[in-house]
Motif scaffolding. Sequence first.
Motif, short mmCIF file in Angstrom:
data_model
loop_
_atom_site.label_atom_id
_atom_site.label_comp_id
_atom_site.label_asym_id
_atom_site.label_seq_id
_atom_site.Cartn_x
_atom_site.Cartn_y
_atom_site.Cartn_z
N ASP A 1 0.83 -1.20 0.00
CA ASP A 1 0.00 0.00 0.00
C ASP A 1 0.87 1.26 0.00
O ASP A 1 0.60 2.22 -0.72
CB ASP A 1 -0.91 -0.02 1.23
CG ASP A 1 -2.03 1.00 1.16
OD1 ASP A 1 -2.38 1.42 0.04
OD2 ASP A 1 -2.56 1.37 2.22
N VAL A 2 1.92 1.25 0.80
CA VAL A 2 2.84 2.40 0.85
C VAL A 2 3.56 2.56 -0.48
O VAL A 2 3.71 3.68 -0.99
CB VAL A 2 3.86 2.25 2.00
CG1 VAL A 2 4.90 3.37 1.93
CG2 VAL A 2 3.16 2.27 3.35
N TYR A 3 4.00 1.45 -1.08
CA TYR A 3 4.69 1.53 -2.37
C TYR A 3 3.81 2.21 -3.41
O TYR A 3 4.28 3.07 -4.17
CB TYR A 3 5.07 0.13 -2.87
CG TYR A 3 6.34 -0.43 -2.27
CD1 TYR A 3 7.41 0.38 -1.94
CD2 TYR A 3 6.47 -1.80 -2.05
CE1 TYR A 3 8.58 -0.14 -1.41
CE2 TYR A 3 7.64 -2.34 -1.52
CZ TYR A 3 8.68 -1.51 -1.19
OH TYR A 3 9.84 -2.02 -0.66
N SER B 198 4.92 -2.32 -5.71
CA SER B 198 3.61 -2.51 -5.09
C SER B 198 2.93 -3.76 -5.65
O SER B 198 2.41 -4.60 -4.91
CB SER B 198 2.73 -1.28 -5.33
OG SER B 198 1.43 -1.48 -4.81
N PHE B 199 2.96 -3.89 -6.98
CA PHE B 199 2.32 -5.03 -7.64
C PHE B 199 2.93 -6.35 -7.17
O PHE B 199 2.20 -7.28 -6.81
CB PHE B 199 2.47 -4.89 -9.15
CG PHE B 199 1.84 -6.00 -9.94
CD1 PHE B 199 0.46 -6.03 -10.13
CD2 PHE B 199 2.61 -7.01 -10.50
CE1 PHE B 199 -0.12 -7.07 -10.85
CE2 PHE B 199 2.03 -8.04 -11.22
CZ PHE B 199 0.66 -8.06 -11.39
N SER C 214 -8.66 -5.69 -4.48
CA SER C 214 -8.98 -4.29 -4.77
C SER C 214 -7.73 -3.52 -5.20
O SER C 214 -7.75 -2.77 -6.17
CB SER C 214 -9.59 -3.61 -3.54
OG SER C 214 -10.96 -3.87 -3.43
N HIS C 215 -6.66 -3.72 -4.45
CA HIS C 215 -5.43 -2.99 -4.75
C HIS C 215 -4.81 -3.43 -6.08
O HIS C 215 -4.29 -2.60 -6.83
CB HIS C 215 -4.44 -3.14 -3.61
CG HIS C 215 -4.74 -2.25 -2.45
ND1 HIS C 215 -4.25 -0.98 -2.34
CD2 HIS C 215 -5.50 -2.45 -1.35
CE1 HIS C 215 -4.69 -0.43 -1.23
NE2 HIS C 215 -5.44 -1.30 -0.61
N LEU C 216 -4.89 -4.71 -6.37
CA LEU C 216 -4.41 -5.18 -7.67
C LEU C 216 -5.28 -4.61 -8.80
O LEU C 216 -4.78 -4.26 -9.87
CB LEU C 216 -4.40 -6.71 -7.71
CG LEU C 216 -3.29 -7.37 -6.88
CD1 LEU C 216 -3.53 -8.87 -6.77
CD2 LEU C 216 -1.91 -7.10 -7.47
N TYR D 117 -11.06 -7.85 -11.24
CA TYR D 117 -10.54 -7.93 -9.86
C TYR D 117 -11.44 -7.18 -8.89
O TYR D 117 -11.71 -7.66 -7.78
CB TYR D 117 -9.12 -7.35 -9.81
CG TYR D 117 -8.04 -8.36 -10.11
CD1 TYR D 117 -7.24 -8.88 -9.11
CD2 TYR D 117 -7.83 -8.82 -11.41
CE1 TYR D 117 -6.25 -9.82 -9.38
CE2 TYR D 117 -6.85 -9.76 -11.70
CZ TYR D 117 -6.06 -10.25 -10.68
OH TYR D 117 -5.09 -11.19 -10.95
N HIS D 118 -11.92 -6.00 -9.29
CA HIS D 118 -12.78 -5.22 -8.40
C HIS D 118 -14.12 -5.93 -8.15
O HIS D 118 -14.64 -5.89 -7.02
CB HIS D 118 -13.03 -3.84 -8.99
CG HIS D 118 -11.87 -2.90 -8.85
ND1 HIS D 118 -11.17 -2.75 -7.67
CD2 HIS D 118 -11.29 -2.05 -9.74
CE1 HIS D 118 -10.21 -1.86 -7.83
NE2 HIS D 118 -10.26 -1.43 -9.09
#
Length: 546
Positions: free
Chosen positions: A255-257, A266-267, A291-293, A309-310
């Motif tokens: 998340d920080v990346y 991040s990925f 969600s983040h992906l 993904y969402h």
Amino acid sequence: MKDSFNFGNIYKLIYEGKNSKAKKKIEGIEKSRILIDDKLLTYLDLKCTYYISINCYEDGLRTANQLVDKAIQYENKMREIDGLLYKILNLIKLEKKSEVSSLIKIVEKNIKKVAKKDPSLIIARKARLLTSKGVIEYKSGNFVQSLDLHKKSLNLCLNVGNDYFTAITLLNVSEGFLSQGKMNKAMDYCLESIRISESANYLPVLALSLQNQGAIYKHKSELNQALKVYKRSLSLSQKLDNKYLIGSALYGIGDVYRSSGEIEDSFQTFQKCLKIFEELDNQRGISIVLSHLGIIYSDRGELDLSLEYHQKSLQIKKKSGNKLFVGTSLNNIAIVYSYKGELEVAREYFDNAYKLIRKVGNDIYTSLTLYYFIRFLIAYLPLPVLSNHLADLKEINDRQENKIINQAYSLAKALIYNRSDRLAKKGMAQQIFEQVIEGKMVYYDFTVDALLNMCGYLIYELEKTGKEVVLEEVKKLVDKLWEVAKSQHSYWLFSETYLLQSKIALLEFDIEKAQALLDKAYAIASEKGLKSLVKRIYKEKESFLK
């Protein structure tokens, strides 16, 4: 009664995260086969604690049922309550909340009975029950109610003097304040949890508290500090060989990346995290990482994959009943539809997201939803609608000292100013864009949006004035955007940058170069389904034919 089995020492091993040693001790007790009465009940209680510590909730539930049955057999009401409390906790972890309500009523009834005889014996159980109720409310997105329950639990824990449960409850209270965007209070309680955990060597609680501290730093936009404590938690979690703690630490790092624009890192981090949560069948963790992906795929312009993904994440979140989680997924889906150019669909998702997140009372996520609504629908909706949402954002900004909220409001205001035909308004927008670009990065999306809009403004100024200094300035910013696009493998940003470069080439009267760059922008946007961008590029292509 003498503790011939050293139960107290085994509890201590579990609290310190030394689960392998605790397991050997428990297996040794099993082999003795001389457990009866209170020793058997204590042993079953110990196993319940152990299974929770290693995230084996089915085994924990089975053992909790055994504890309840044996406690009833031995007519031990206190241990019966303990067993029911363990059942509740394991059911919550297994996302079987529908089975919990009736058990809570039974525990409340039993607590009242025991309290009449000796109220002092029941305080710790009351605290544990309040904690479980607080967790249920938190998972449902009812953060105000959750925080109130955790604060009541904390008061009881302090009266009992149990440092282990006090550290856990302090962490719960900190998370409650974090969920409401109250960072200073969240940090105060978090630091106290860290202090107790460090002094008593409660390493799993310490790892979780460090992750909470990382989340607070991240929401305060202190990304270097956030990364530092997340990495400390990861190192500690790896030493403990605790998969759940490792996965949640990796989530924080990923998340920080992304917030700092390191998209590839991040990925890769989220991919590792997802694998761990899938191995643990941790549905909440899976849904958040999906969600983040999805966001990263959206950043890259892989819109269909992002939407997939969402949608997967949304289905899991709906089952949990957590309004904030559902709302953030709806917001993410709205952004994807905006990129796809399906703006009416996007608006519907934004509206539904805003209604849900506003009810939760989380000012940061409410502000982000309002910002994205304005950012993506700025050219689609009439000014009064946008102004109403800006007024809502201003109301939050006026009562919150938070960098993310403050910058969301400033940028949203700048976007609306930039839409004006008046040069004075555009100049005010320019000042805000410059402040975001030149200042310390608060939120990755804000910086990219400011760069894009500043480039657009400077090209507008260049068209009007033809000044060489403006040309050099806009070229520098476009080069910066190009580097960002490369670092994050962002197709939509490549396309946006090509479009800007084409406009610059045209103003330099290099028609052939401008056309070639425009063709590159169009090819990428078309291939990746960036329909809104395709329409904008097509308009530029049409102008070449006039």
